[in-house]
Design an enzyme around this catalytic site. Structure first.
Site, PDB file in Angstrom:
ATOM      1  N   GLU A   1      -8.969   8.487   1.120  1.00 15.32           N
ATOM      2  CA  GLU A   1      -9.489   8.488   2.494  1.00 15.32           C
ATOM      3  C   GLU A   1      -8.491   7.732   3.357  1.00 15.32           C
ATOM      4  O   GLU A   1      -8.354   6.513   3.216  1.00 15.32           O
ATOM      5  CB  GLU A   1     -10.842   7.747   2.551  1.00 15.32           C
TER       6      GLU A   1
ATOM      7  N   CYS B   1     -11.072   4.343  11.650  1.00 13.86           N
ATOM      8  CA  CYS B   1     -10.333   5.533  11.187  1.00 13.86           C
ATOM      9  C   CYS B   1     -10.812   6.781  11.924  1.00 13.86           C
ATOM     10  O   CYS B   1     -10.033   7.686  12.182  1.00 13.86           O
ATOM     11  CB  CYS B   1     -10.466   5.690   9.676  1.00 13.86           C
TER      12      CYS B   1
HETATM   13  P1  NDP Z   1      -3.469  -0.195   3.639  1.00 13.89           P
HETATM   14  O1  NDP Z   1      -3.014   1.139   3.206  1.00 13.89           O
HETATM   15  O2  NDP Z   1      -2.445  -1.181   4.072  1.00 13.89           O
HETATM   16  O3  NDP Z   1      -4.287  -0.903   2.481  1.00 13.89           O
HETATM   17  C1  NDP Z   1      -5.444  -0.344   1.909  1.00 13.89           C
HETATM   18  C2  NDP Z   1      -5.726  -1.030   0.581  1.00 13.89           C
HETATM   19  O4  NDP Z   1      -4.715  -0.679  -0.367  1.00 13.89           O
HETATM   20  C3  NDP Z   1      -5.709  -2.557   0.657  1.00 13.89           C
HETATM   21  O5  NDP Z   1      -6.697  -3.073  -0.204  1.00 13.89           O
HETATM   22  C4  NDP Z   1      -4.324  -2.882   0.146  1.00 13.89           C
HETATM   23  O6  NDP Z   1      -4.211  -4.169  -0.342  1.00 13.89           O
HETATM   24  C5  NDP Z   1      -4.176  -1.860  -0.946  1.00 13.89           C
HETATM   25  N1  NDP Z   1      -2.793  -1.602  -1.366  1.00 13.89           N
HETATM   26  C6  NDP Z   1      -1.628  -1.870  -0.714  1.00 13.89           C
HETATM   27  N2  NDP Z   1      -0.563  -1.424  -1.442  1.00 13.89           N
HETATM   28  C7  NDP Z   1      -1.067  -0.879  -2.573  1.00 13.89           C
HETATM   29  C8  NDP Z   1      -0.491  -0.232  -3.710  1.00 13.89           C
HETATM   30  N3  NDP Z   1       0.837  -0.069  -3.831  1.00 13.89           N
HETATM   31  N4  NDP Z   1      -1.309   0.221  -4.681  1.00 13.89           N
HETATM   32  C9  NDP Z   1      -2.651   0.089  -4.573  1.00 13.89           C
HETATM   33  N5  NDP Z   1      -3.251  -0.518  -3.520  1.00 13.89           N
HETATM   34  C10 NDP Z   1      -2.480  -0.991  -2.528  1.00 13.89           C
HETATM   35  O7  NDP Z   1      -4.544   0.073   4.782  1.00 13.89           O
HETATM   36  P2  NDP Z   1      -5.283  -0.978   5.704  1.00 13.89           P
HETATM   37  O8  NDP Z   1      -6.016  -1.990   4.884  1.00 13.89           O
HETATM   38  O9  NDP Z   1      -4.309  -1.439   6.722  1.00 13.89           O
HETATM   39  O10 NDP Z   1      -6.407  -0.067   6.396  1.00 13.89           O
HETATM   40  C11 NDP Z   1      -6.217   0.616   7.579  1.00 13.89           C
HETATM   41  C12 NDP Z   1      -6.044   2.095   7.303  1.00 13.89           C
HETATM   42  O11 NDP Z   1      -7.190   2.579   6.635  1.00 13.89           O
HETATM   43  C13 NDP Z   1      -5.952   2.914   8.574  1.00 13.89           C
HETATM   44  O12 NDP Z   1      -4.947   3.890   8.451  1.00 13.89           O
HETATM   45  C14 NDP Z   1      -7.318   3.577   8.674  1.00 13.89           C
HETATM   46  O13 NDP Z   1      -7.314   4.754   9.414  1.00 13.89           O
HETATM   47  C15 NDP Z   1      -7.640   3.787   7.238  1.00 13.89           C
HETATM   48  N6  NDP Z   1      -9.081   3.948   7.045  1.00 13.89           N
HETATM   49  C16 NDP Z   1      -9.563   5.159   6.633  1.00 13.89           C
HETATM   50  C17 NDP Z   1     -10.912   5.360   6.471  1.00 13.89           C
HETATM   51  C18 NDP Z   1     -11.438   6.663   5.961  1.00 13.89           C
HETATM   52  O14 NDP Z   1     -12.542   6.685   5.454  1.00 13.89           O
HETATM   53  N7  NDP Z   1     -10.724   7.755   6.057  1.00 13.89           N
HETATM   54  C19 NDP Z   1     -11.872   4.286   6.765  1.00 13.89           C
HETATM   55  C20 NDP Z   1     -11.275   3.059   7.157  1.00 13.89           C
HETATM   56  C21 NDP Z   1      -9.906   2.911   7.290  1.00 13.89           C
HETATM   57  P3  NDP Z   1      -3.678  -5.345   0.624  1.00 13.89           P
HETATM   58  O15 NDP Z   1      -4.543  -5.325   1.837  1.00 13.89           O
HETATM   59  O16 NDP Z   1      -3.887  -6.536  -0.221  1.00 13.89           O
HETATM   60  O17 NDP Z   1      -2.230  -5.010   0.937  1.00 13.89           O
END
Ligand code: NDP
Length: 502
Positions: free
Chosen positions: A248, A282
């Site tokens: 997502e 999002c």
């Molecule tokens: P990120 O992609 O930066 O991070 C998402 C999660 O992935 C965090 O827990 C992060 O950890 C983790 N992560 C980072 N690198 C890795 C890796 N290499 N392997 C596995 N996990 C990893 O997104 P954001 O937290 O900044 O969220 C915002 C984004 O989410 C926006 O683009 C938004 O549109 C989207 N979003 C989509 C939704 C949907 O349902 N479609 C709903 C809500 C948000 P850490 O934070 O510790 O780096």
């Protein structure tokens, strides 16, 4: 103190475990300290979840429902407490945090009440050729699901996977965003308190590397919510072991205003959809395409509403800060790009960016290839573009690689226009309504990802279908045997010609 809480304290006390701080983005104040889990600890948590899952599965739907209902009641009772944690880690207004939890609770209730109906074994027709068989399909849990969540809706978004995965009989290991580990910890602790005998909901905290370790820790499925770039990395990592993934990601949702629309309602929806939660949604509205016949009146209505909004950290503020500091530069860049290339700043502009807050920005008539139109801004900004008709609006709305949600305001053609949007969800004459309907699947297409949370599809996302046939009676002409009499296949061919040849 619960077992999870005790483990956390012990871990932090252990000098060998590194920790990181959780910060209130409104003030910079440290509001928590959490362990950075390495691959070994992640593996241990997955192993613990796997051990607990067997008994959870054996409980069946009604047994699990009882436990999940206890958890739901606890969430209701302590809603204010969890809302406080969400506020402290994201900076969003308390009322918005409470609204987020209202949706969490409603989805949890729907998942537990509907899991049996959706997933239990059901008969299907065996068809004419196999009429000596009884055919059934049943949806069985994967085992352990790794859930990786974002920070913008730190309870609602991951719970769209967690609640449905648990109701389907899985155990879950949850890695919250590094910006909102306290919310993840609170959720896991509250589950342990409500359901102490089944440790099927485990927590790992840390940075991206902890999430990466979770993908490689032997989980049976990964449910990822976050940015498209990270989604691709998660998918690549899971591909190594053929682990199925639900992805997502972000969006660039458009709102279309037809000439016959209720303009006041459409303006209200655009401003709420774009600015609530400081635009960090999002499925937030990032672009508006409005019919030229009503464009001037509409822009004035949007501007009047947006101009009244104030961000802040104090109670009563309309929205909070930009939670992730690095996003501020992206928001500023999109505003600059749109204005430098001919867009008109109608409300706010470059000076609206005052970290950690961004005041409302409404830009009109930006070039369609400016980043404010092509990339996810994730700030309280809105671009309003005039179009000659709704056909042009649909074409421009669809001219993005994203395809998450969308909104249409039209009295006569709402459903028709909704169908023409290339997106996973559409609200007609309201905004974001689909996220509040637990029975509706939630997810996108293209760069917005694939797979669905919520609804019956969301339950099936966390279960593997198993098809079973059982022989009711033996047939004289069994074509699937080396002992079949001569002429059996030609009889079957004759039969198919009669049945399917016309
Ligand atoms: P990120 O992609 O930066 O991070 C998402 C999660 O992935 C965090 O827990 C992060 O950890 C983790 N992560 C980072 N690198 C890795 C890796 N290499 N392997 C596995 N996990 C990893 O997104 P954001 O937290 O900044 O969220 C915002 C984004 O989410 C926006 O683009 C938004 O549109 C989207 N979003 C989509 C939704 C949907 O349902 N479609 C709903 C809500 C948000 P850490 O934070 O510790 O780096």
């Amino acid at each position: 103190m619960t077992q999870t809480a005790r483990e956390n304290v012990e871990e932090i006390a252990d000098a060998r475990t590194e920790t990181f701080e959780s910060i209130d983005p409104r003030t910079g104040e440290v509001v928590g300290e959490h362990p950075i889990h390495d691959a070994e600890t992640v593996g241990n948590r997955v192993a613990a979840a796997r051990e607990a899952q067997a008994a959870w599965d054996e409980l069946g739907f009604s047994g699990r429902k009882q436990h999940l209902d206890s958890w739901r009641k606890l969430l209701v009772k302590r809603l204010d407490e969890l809302a406080g944690v969400i506020c402290a880690e994201t900076g969003k207004p308390l009322e918005d945090a409470k609204l987020e939890l209202v949706l969490v609770i409603d989805h949890l209730a729907w998942a537990t009440s509907n899991a049996e109906k959706v997933l239990k074994r059901r008969k299907v027709s065996p068809g004419v050729l196999m009429s000596n068989q009884t055919a059934t399909v049943e949806y069985l849990p994967y085992g352990v699901v790794g859930v990786i969540g974002p920070w913008n809706y730190p309870a609602f978004t991951p719970m769209g996977s967690i609640a449905y995965a648990l109701a389907a009989g899985n155990a879950v290991v949850f890695k919250p965003s590094e910006l909102t580990p306290g919310v993840g910890e609170w959720l896991v602790k509250s589950f342990a308190e409500a359901v102490p005998e089944h440790p099927v909901f485990q927590l790992v905290t840390g940075y991206g590397s902890t999430g990466a370790a979770l993908c490689k820790a032997g989980v049976n499925k990964v449910a990822f919510t976050g940015s498209t770039a990270t989604g691709k990395r998660v998918m690549a990592s899971c591909a190594e072991n053929l682990i199925p993934v639900l992805v997502e990601c972000g969006g660039k949702d458009a709102l279309i205003v037809d000439a016959d629309a209720d303009l006041a309602a459409a303006a209200d929806a655009a401003v709420w959809g774009a600015m609530s939660n400081a635009g960090q949604t999002c499925i937030g509205v990032e672009r508006v395409y409005v019919h030229e016949a009503v464009a001037d009146r509409y822009l004035k209505m949007v501007s009047d509403r947006a101009a009244k909004l104030r961000p802040g950290g104090e109670p009563g503020a309309d929205f909070g800060p930009i939670t992730m500091a690095s996003q501020v530069d992206i928001i500023r860049g999109h505003i600059d790009d749109a204005i430098n290339r001919g867009g008109r700043a109608v409300i706010g502009g470059r000076d609206s960016v005052r970290p950690p807050f961004v005041e409302p920005v409404v830009i009109a008539d930006a070039p369609e290839d400016s980043t404010a139109i092509t990339e996810e801004t994730f700030g309280p900004t809105l671009v309003v573009q005039r179009v000659k008709d709704v056909d042009e609006a649909i074409t421009l709305a669809n001219a993005t690689n994203y395809g998450l949600g969308g909104t249409v305001f039209s009295r006569a053609r709402g459903m028709e226009l909704a169908r023409r949007l290339r997106s996973g969800m559409v609200a007609v004459n309201s905004v974001i309504a689909f996220a509040g309907v637990p029975a509706l699947p939630f997810g996108g297409v293209g760069d917005s990802g694939f797979g669905r949370i919520h609804g019956a599809d969301g339950l099936r996302e966390f279960a593997r279908p198993q098809s079973v046939t059982r022989t009711k009676f033996t047939i004289p002409l069994n074509p699937m045997s080396f002992a079949r009499p001569k002429g059996t296949v030609s009889t079957v061919v004759k039969l198919i010609k009669v049945l399917r040849g016309r």
